[in-house]
Design a protein around this motif. Sequence first.
Motif: not given
Length: 257
Positions: A132-134, A169-170, A177-179, A228-229
């Motif tokens: 997951i990345q912006p 965030w992909i 799209v997650r966030y 990053q998350i």
Amino acid sequence: MVGNEFFGNFDLASIAIWLFWLFFALLVYYLQTENMREGYPLEREDGKESASIGLFPTPKDKTFRLPHGRGDISVPSGQNPERTKLAIEATSRSAGSSYVPTGDPMIDGVGPASWAPRRDVTELDGHGHNKIQPMSALPDFAVSAGRDPRGKAVVAGDGEVIGRIIDMWIDVPEQMVRYLTVDLNPEGKGNTRLIPMNFCRIQSDRVTARAIYSGQFADVPGIKKPDQITLLEEEKIMAYFGGGTMYADSKRSEPVI
């Protein structure tokens, strides 16, 4: 006959069925004990050890070697301990009684806002890259269908505008799209929080996040790095918004007729 001379009165059909039942019982035991490598030994809601240990014993430690240089992990050794000293109390001393929060449940992470202590590392794809990345860091990605939420105002559950969406965030392998990143400062000074996509509704002129109210966005758990998350950060953010569906307003926890 050869069978009668060698086995005598021995019943081959009977031993075959008994061997099958023995194999099946051992298979059930193996599968059940392997299934107990997470969530065991059992604990009560307040974090103390449960008096009910179940029919099968807790299995011995098994060490797994993680890919991409993430080290080893042994389960169920307790090297990633469960949360203890939760801000809840039982409503009565009888077994099975319900528990109620003693503080702010959304901050304390109890009830619908509960979270599990997942590893504080990013989730990786099959190639060892952050999953997951912006979107701002992914030049090959663009919005090809639907509404682009970037630049739209974010409206909280109480109808107040709390900021604007500045990034998405992909999930790169899944291309989802997650966030959404919301800037809570109208001057765009970088006071940002992440909103889970499944708690958003993208409209023509706004993004609505009804799970929590405007005064609660400042307490949304943050992330340590802007690009990053981690699994633990995801767990806490999702739990906060999930808890808001019940705890954001005291009226949400009242009975509905």
